[in-house]
Motif scaffolding. Sequence first.
Motif, PDB file in Angstrom:
ATOM      1  N   LYS A  92       0.979  -1.077   0.062  1.00 39.62           N
ATOM      2  CA  LYS A  92      -0.125   0.052  -0.072  1.00 39.62           C
ATOM      3  C   LYS A  92       0.765   1.275  -0.021  1.00 39.62           C
ATOM      4  O   LYS A  92       1.714   1.234   0.720  1.00 39.62           O
ATOM      5  CB  LYS A  92      -0.954   0.120   1.137  1.00 39.62           C
ATOM      6  CG  LYS A  92      -2.019  -1.113   1.185  1.00 39.62           C
ATOM      7  CD  LYS A  92      -2.634  -1.363   2.541  1.00 39.62           C
ATOM      8  CE  LYS A  92      -3.530  -2.421   2.593  1.00 39.62           C
ATOM      9  NZ  LYS A  92      -4.043  -2.605   3.914  1.00 39.62           N
ATOM     10  N   LYS A  93       0.757   2.347  -0.675  1.00 39.03           N
ATOM     11  CA  LYS A  93       1.254   3.587  -0.852  1.00 39.03           C
ATOM     12  C   LYS A  93       2.573   3.118  -1.415  1.00 39.03           C
ATOM     13  O   LYS A  93       3.811   3.616  -0.597  1.00 39.03           O
ATOM     14  CB  LYS A  93       1.095   4.254   0.330  1.00 39.03           C
ATOM     15  CG  LYS A  93      -0.387   4.752   0.884  1.00 39.03           C
ATOM     16  CD  LYS A  93      -0.489   5.957   1.986  1.00 39.03           C
ATOM     17  CE  LYS A  93      -1.689   6.186   1.998  1.00 39.03           C
ATOM     18  NZ  LYS A  93      -1.890   7.343   3.163  1.00 39.03           N
ATOM     19  N   SER A  94       2.795   2.061  -2.113  1.00 36.80           N
ATOM     20  CA  SER A  94       4.227   1.711  -2.398  1.00 36.80           C
ATOM     21  C   SER A  94       4.832   2.762  -3.337  1.00 36.80           C
ATOM     22  O   SER A  94       4.472   3.070  -4.294  1.00 36.80           O
ATOM     23  CB  SER A  94       3.995   0.214  -3.458  1.00 36.80           C
ATOM     24  OG  SER A  94       2.987  -0.473  -2.724  1.00 36.80           O
ATOM     25  N   TRP A  95       6.324   2.751  -2.920  1.00 41.48           N
ATOM     26  CA  TRP A  95       7.306   3.442  -3.858  1.00 41.48           C
ATOM     27  C   TRP A  95       8.250   3.334  -3.319  1.00 41.48           C
ATOM     28  O   TRP A  95       8.528   2.705  -2.241  1.00 41.48           O
ATOM     29  CB  TRP A  95       6.785   5.157  -3.702  1.00 41.48           C
ATOM     30  CG  TRP A  95       7.481   5.705  -4.900  1.00 41.48           C
ATOM     31  CD1 TRP A  95       8.339   6.813  -4.912  1.00 41.48           C
ATOM     32  CD2 TRP A  95       6.919   5.526  -6.376  1.00 41.48           C
ATOM     33  NE1 TRP A  95       8.663   7.121  -6.236  1.00 41.48           N
ATOM     34  CE2 TRP A  95       7.920   6.443  -6.965  1.00 41.48           C
ATOM     35  CE3 TRP A  95       6.295   4.585  -6.999  1.00 41.48           C
ATOM     36  CZ2 TRP A  95       7.752   6.454  -8.256  1.00 41.48           C
ATOM     37  CZ3 TRP A  95       6.406   4.698  -8.505  1.00 41.48           C
ATOM     38  CH2 TRP A  95       7.010   5.740  -9.172  1.00 41.48           C
ATOM     39  N   TRP A  96       9.640   3.459  -4.011  1.00 45.55           N
ATOM     40  CA  TRP A  96      10.980   3.242  -3.512  1.00 45.55           C
ATOM     41  C   TRP A  96      11.393   3.765  -2.395  1.00 45.55           C
ATOM     42  O   TRP A  96      12.309   3.098  -1.676  1.00 45.55           O
ATOM     43  CB  TRP A  96      11.888   3.504  -4.972  1.00 45.55           C
ATOM     44  CG  TRP A  96      11.929   4.971  -5.185  1.00 45.55           C
ATOM     45  CD1 TRP A  96      11.251   5.579  -6.098  1.00 45.55           C
ATOM     46  CD2 TRP A  96      12.639   5.933  -4.249  1.00 45.55           C
ATOM     47  NE1 TRP A  96      11.619   7.009  -6.141  1.00 45.55           N
ATOM     48  CE2 TRP A  96      12.347   7.093  -5.017  1.00 45.55           C
ATOM     49  CE3 TRP A  96      13.470   5.778  -3.305  1.00 45.55           C
ATOM     50  CZ2 TRP A  96      12.939   8.552  -4.648  1.00 45.55           C
ATOM     51  CZ3 TRP A  96      14.152   7.093  -3.156  1.00 45.55           C
ATOM     52  CH2 TRP A  96      14.030   8.284  -3.718  1.00 45.55           C
ATOM     53  N   ASP A  97      11.034   4.902  -1.911  1.00 47.60           N
ATOM     54  CA  ASP A  97      11.435   5.646  -0.769  1.00 47.60           C
ATOM     55  C   ASP A  97      11.274   4.688   0.482  1.00 47.60           C
ATOM     56  O   ASP A  97      12.344   4.585   1.314  1.00 47.60           O
ATOM     57  CB  ASP A  97      10.870   6.848  -0.689  1.00 47.60           C
ATOM     58  CG  ASP A  97       9.443   6.902  -0.526  1.00 47.60           C
ATOM     59  OD1 ASP A  97       8.724   5.980  -1.097  1.00 47.60           O
ATOM     60  OD2 ASP A  97       8.713   7.966   0.158  1.00 47.60           O
ATOM     61  N   CYS A  98      10.062   4.047   0.760  1.00 49.52           N
ATOM     62  CA  CYS A  98       9.914   3.182   1.809  1.00 49.52           C
ATOM     63  C   CYS A  98      10.273   1.864   1.576  1.00 49.52           C
ATOM     64  O   CYS A  98      10.870   1.090   2.199  1.00 49.52           O
ATOM     65  CB  CYS A  98       8.323   3.323   2.327  1.00 49.52           C
ATOM     66  SG  CYS A  98       8.131   4.890   2.803  1.00 49.52           S
ATOM     67  N   ILE A  99       9.916   1.336   0.473  1.00 45.85           N
ATOM     68  CA  ILE A  99      10.423  -0.175  -0.095  1.00 45.85           C
ATOM     69  C   ILE A  99      11.883  -0.240   0.305  1.00 45.85           C
ATOM     70  O   ILE A  99      12.161  -1.377   0.752  1.00 45.85           O
ATOM     71  CB  ILE A  99      10.372  -0.455  -1.512  1.00 45.85           C
ATOM     72  CG1 ILE A  99       8.595  -0.394  -1.499  1.00 45.85           C
ATOM     73  CG2 ILE A  99      10.272  -1.953  -1.812  1.00 45.85           C
ATOM     74  CD1 ILE A  99       7.393  -1.097  -0.906  1.00 45.85           C
ATOM     75  N   ASP A 100      12.650   0.449  -0.315  1.00 41.35           N
ATOM     76  CA  ASP A 100      14.305   0.147  -0.159  1.00 41.35           C
ATOM     77  C   ASP A 100      14.757   0.430   1.362  1.00 41.35           C
ATOM     78  O   ASP A 100      16.089   0.110   1.326  1.00 41.35           O
ATOM     79  CB  ASP A 100      14.942   1.200  -1.234  1.00 41.35           C
ATOM     80  CG  ASP A 100      14.651   0.819  -2.744  1.00 41.35           C
ATOM     81  OD1 ASP A 100      13.726   0.035  -3.113  1.00 41.35           O
ATOM     82  OD2 ASP A 100      15.157   1.808  -3.785  1.00 41.35           O
ATOM     83  N   LEU A 101      13.843   0.940   2.102  1.00 35.70           N
ATOM     84  CA  LEU A 101      14.383   0.735   3.352  1.00 35.70           C
ATOM     85  C   LEU A 101      13.849  -0.588   4.040  1.00 35.70           C
ATOM     86  O   LEU A 101      14.474  -1.247   4.882  1.00 35.70           O
ATOM     87  CB  LEU A 101      13.707   2.221   4.297  1.00 35.70           C
ATOM     88  CG  LEU A 101      13.874   2.024   5.764  1.00 35.70           C
ATOM     89  CD1 LEU A 101      15.281   1.982   6.037  1.00 35.70           C
ATOM     90  CD2 LEU A 101      13.119   3.227   6.351  1.00 35.70           C
ATOM     91  N   LEU A 102      12.437  -0.911   3.758  1.00 32.28           N
ATOM     92  CA  LEU A 102      11.819  -2.187   4.576  1.00 32.28           C
ATOM     93  C   LEU A 102      12.420  -3.412   4.071  1.00 32.28           C
ATOM     94  O   LEU A 102      12.647  -4.126   4.820  1.00 32.28           O
ATOM     95  CB  LEU A 102      10.435  -2.096   4.170  1.00 32.28           C
ATOM     96  CG  LEU A 102       9.568  -0.900   4.935  1.00 32.28           C
ATOM     97  CD1 LEU A 102       8.061  -0.897   4.155  1.00 32.28           C
ATOM     98  CD2 LEU A 102       9.475  -0.895   6.156  1.00 32.28           C
ATOM     99  N   ALA A 103      12.746  -3.345   2.782  1.00 34.72           N
ATOM    100  CA  ALA A 103      13.318  -4.593   1.878  1.00 34.72           C
ATOM    101  C   ALA A 103      14.815  -5.227   2.890  1.00 34.72           C
ATOM    102  O   ALA A 103      14.724  -6.132   3.237  1.00 34.72           O
ATOM    103  CB  ALA A 103      13.772  -4.367   0.518  1.00 34.72           C
ATOM    104  N   PRO A 104      15.854  -4.369   2.891  1.00 37.24           N
ATOM    105  CA  PRO A 104      16.848  -4.780   3.387  1.00 37.24           C
ATOM    106  C   PRO A 104      17.138  -4.622   4.941  1.00 37.24           C
ATOM    107  O   PRO A 104      17.576  -5.630   5.585  1.00 37.24           O
ATOM    108  CB  PRO A 104      18.289  -4.110   2.778  1.00 37.24           C
ATOM    109  CG  PRO A 104      17.514  -2.770   2.375  1.00 37.24           C
ATOM    110  CD  PRO A 104      16.250  -2.888   2.021  1.00 37.24           C
TER     111      PRO A 104
END
Length: 244
Positions: free
Chosen positions: A126-138
């Motif tokens: 939800k509310k997906s974008w690289w700014d949060c994804i690239d923190l949450l992923a690793p």
Amino acid sequence: MILRGNVKATITANVSQTITALGNAYKSHADTELAKKMKKHMRGLFEYYGIRSLERRNIDANIRTKMPDLSLAEHHQLFYRCWELPQREYQIFAAELARDSIKLLSGNCDQDLKGSISVIESMIVKKSWWDCIDLLAPRVIGEFNRIKPEIMGPILDKWVTDDNIWLKRTAILHQLLYKENTDQQKLFQYCLICAGEDDIYLRKAIGWALRNQFKVNPAAVKRFVHRNEFKLSKLSKREALRHA
């Protein structure tokens, strides 16, 4: 089973207090003109208060020092609530708090961890974008996988074949900080599974993950790229071998 729907629950006084304090602090530092520029930079996807990164970090740090001791369930409530609010600053606050709360989010039993994974998955889709994804992923999913690979591993295997590109990106990038401890076979497998995708964020993720692995095992990455020259996109290959 990981749930992606909204989890509606009455938030505790501690969570309400934290959200209110955060909102008051953001509003007192809001910059309407900067907010417009930030929204435009992010393709109009999110609203902003208009607070520069350094200033926002200082605000967040101050809120966290005064924040009540939140339980595992209250962290989940806080994350969900931050994701419901329109301004992107709330989501960044939640993602960074998750990054810094791995021990608490892992809980005391497998069920606690599974609950946290469900919450983080909701934050990814939800509310997906690289700014949060690239923190949450690793830094969140990757750390969960270090702690309990027998739980996180099968979930990542599902995510990498999911229709959601951000779950795929998370699966590809979850080992980004593992260095010499990277499961290279899994990395290569995930890259090949997503190699045929047209999405630029998946192609970049493949290149980024391979480039990071190149730092510790350049020969293996070179062999992988050359053997799969016609499967990997030009962008993925270029990024993977940027330092070759």
